[in-house]
Every structure is written in C-alpha cells, then in structure tokens.
Scaffold this active site. Structure first.
Site, PDB file in Angstrom:
ATOM      1  CD  GLU A  80      -5.467   1.668  -3.249  1.00  0.00           C
ATOM      2  OE1 GLU A  80      -6.637   1.751  -2.880  1.00  0.00           O
ATOM      3  OE2 GLU A  80      -4.502   1.700  -2.461  1.00  0.00           O
ATOM      4  CG  HIS A 124      -1.966   1.062   1.133  1.00  0.00           C
ATOM      5  ND1 HIS A 124      -1.698   2.372   1.476  1.00  0.00           N
ATOM      6  CD2 HIS A 124      -3.241   1.038   0.688  1.00  0.00           C
ATOM      7  CE1 HIS A 124      -2.793   3.097   1.260  1.00  0.00           C
ATOM      8  NE2 HIS A 124      -3.738   2.311   0.780  1.00  0.00           N
TER       9      HIS A 124
HETATM   10  P1  PGA Z   1      -9.508   6.139   0.058  1.00  0.00           P
HETATM   11  O1  PGA Z   1      -8.287   5.127   0.312  1.00  0.00           O
HETATM   12  O2  PGA Z   1     -10.640   5.330  -0.494  1.00  0.00           O
HETATM   13  O3  PGA Z   1      -9.800   6.747   1.365  1.00  0.00           O
HETATM   14  O4  PGA Z   1      -9.000   7.144  -0.969  1.00  0.00           O
HETATM   15  C1  PGA Z   1      -8.036   4.069  -0.556  1.00  0.00           C
HETATM   16  C2  PGA Z   1      -6.817   3.320  -0.107  1.00  0.00           C
HETATM   17  O5  PGA Z   1      -5.869   3.935   0.374  1.00  0.00           O
HETATM   18  O6  PGA Z   1      -6.767   2.070  -0.202  1.00  0.00           O
END
Ligand code: PGA
Length: 253
Positions: free
Chosen positions: A164, A94
């Site tokens: 992401e 992450h």
């Molecule tokens: P968020 O976070 O939906 O609050 O933008 C997503 C993540 O970090 O997995």
C-alpha cells in the site's frame, strides 16, 4: 490461489448494528463465490459480533494487536484476546499505525505473537514517496526484512503481504497506483521474500494491492497487475461497491 478481498473498515461504522448489517450484506454475496475469499477487519470491539456469523468464505480479522499478552499496557489488545473473539486474521503495520509509532521492530514482535496464536497476518508495507534513485525500494526491502526478522520459514505460510503506497491511501490521495506499477512492485516484493525464505515459500505468499481501490479500478489490479487480492479501505464501507469488487474478483481469470 483464491483471490483475497480484504475490507479494512478502520474506525467505522460508528455502531455495532450498522457493522452487523454491512457484514451480513457482504457475506451473502461472498458466500456464493468459489474463487474469492473475503476477510472483513472491523474495529476490534465488533470482532466478536461479526465472527459469530463468519464462514470459511467470509472471515473476520482485527486491525492491530499488541505483542504482550498481559500486564500494564493501557489501551492494548493481545493476540489471544483477538483470537478468542473469533478473528482468524490480523492486519499488522498499517501505515496509519506506523504513523502512530509502530516501527519495523515492534511490527516484528506483533507478527511473531500473532503467529504464536495462529492468527494469519496481513503485513502492510509501502513508501510515503517515490524518489528517482530507487531509495524507496530499499525502504520496502527493509520493511520486509526487519518486519519478518527471524520468523521461521514455515510460519510464513500464514503471511499475506499488502503493498500500500502511502501516497495512494485515503481521501487525501490523488489517485491509486497503476496496475503496471503494482506488478513491478509485486515482483520486487517476491524477490525480497525469496531471500528471506526461499523461492517456493515466496511464491505462495499472496501479495495484495491497497490504496484507493474501488469498483472502477479493481479489475485492472487483478488482471493487468496480477494482484492476488486487494486491501480496500473506504470502498469496503459500501456494501454495493464492495460486493461489486467481489463479483469482479470472481470473474477475472
Ligand atoms: P483506502 O484505504 O482504500 O481508503 O485508500 C486503504 C487502506 O488504508 O488500507
């Protein structure tokens, strides 16, 4: 393929009773769905409590792991520890962990260890910014190539990739990405995966979108964006928002 809806609770909620209540509210909805699999990733200290109520439709995952199984590693939690608590999944790489020092190399070690202990891995990748020359694509390619270095093809069946873009994550993000942009990135990701493994394996790896997903934009990513699922941060902390997204994921074609 079932849609995967993953809740990444990060450092929330602040006590176990609230965690259990939120999990059970989500599980009630998740249990009724045929086309969606829900995975909740709470802080590791709550994994055991939540995993006691986990089902095949509503599973529990951890948010990170360490690549060694014992020794002088202050603050770390190992793959077998997580597994024994009842987690079936683990998030690796992450951006918030990469910001704390995770590199593609340590991520690779973590993935290998997770697979060794039969944990399914949710590998997060994403660039911090876009450039016009496409260097960010090279960056994404390296995250995949180096993160998955020398991992046997057959183990990649236990892999989930979450794209992401860092600029779209969290309260400071201006907005989520767009379904069209995600679709393009997911095609690129599959192409890279097919070089790492093969086309057939690559097609079977779910590619999820994450970054400011909520009940308003979820449908677009799942339909127009053809996402195999969503990795949700903030909006996974609200039972109503998350359950609405579960309903959307069940409904979309
Ligand atoms: P968020 O976070 O939906 O609050 O933008 C997503 C993540 O970090 O997995």
């Amino acid at each position: 393929m079932k849609k995967l809806l993953i809740g990444n609770w990060k450092l929330n909620p602040t006590d176990e009773a609230t965690a259990k209540k939120l999990f059970s509210g989500i599980k009630t909805k998740a249990s009724r769905l045929r086309k969606v699999k829900t995975i909740i990733c709470p802080p590791s200290v709550y994994v055991s409590a939540l995993a006691k109520g986990a089902t095949s439709k509503c599973a529990v995952g951890a948010q990170d792991l360490f690549w060694e199984v014992k020794g002088a590693f202050t603050g770390q939690v190992s793959a077998p520890m997580i597994k024994r608590l009842g987690a079936d999944y683990v998030i690796v790489g992450h951006s918030e962990m990469r910001a704390q020092g995770d590199t593609n190399e340590t991520i690779n070690k973590k993935i290998k260890k997770a697979f060794e202990y039969r944990l399914q891995v949710i590998l997060c990748i994403g660039e911090s910014e876009r450039d016009h020359d496409g260097h960010y694509l090279e960056f994404l390619q390296n995250e995949l190539k180096e993160g998955l270095y020398k991992i046997p093809k057959k183990l990649l069946r236990n892999l989930i990739v979450a794209y992401e873009p860092i600029w779209a994550i969290g309260a400071k993000a201006k907005a989520a990405s767009t379904p069209q942009d995600f679709l393009e990135k997911s095609i690129f990701i599959r192409k890279v995966l097919s070089h790492i493994a093969d086309k057939d394996t690559a097609m079977k790896i779910p590619v999820l979108y994450g970054g400011s997903v909520n009940e308003k934009n979820a449908e677009g990513f799942l339909t127009e964006g053809k996402a195999d699922g969503l990795l949700v941060g903030r909006a996974s902390l609200s039972k109503d928002s998350f359950n609405e997204m579960l309903g959307i994921a069940e409904r979309v074609k």
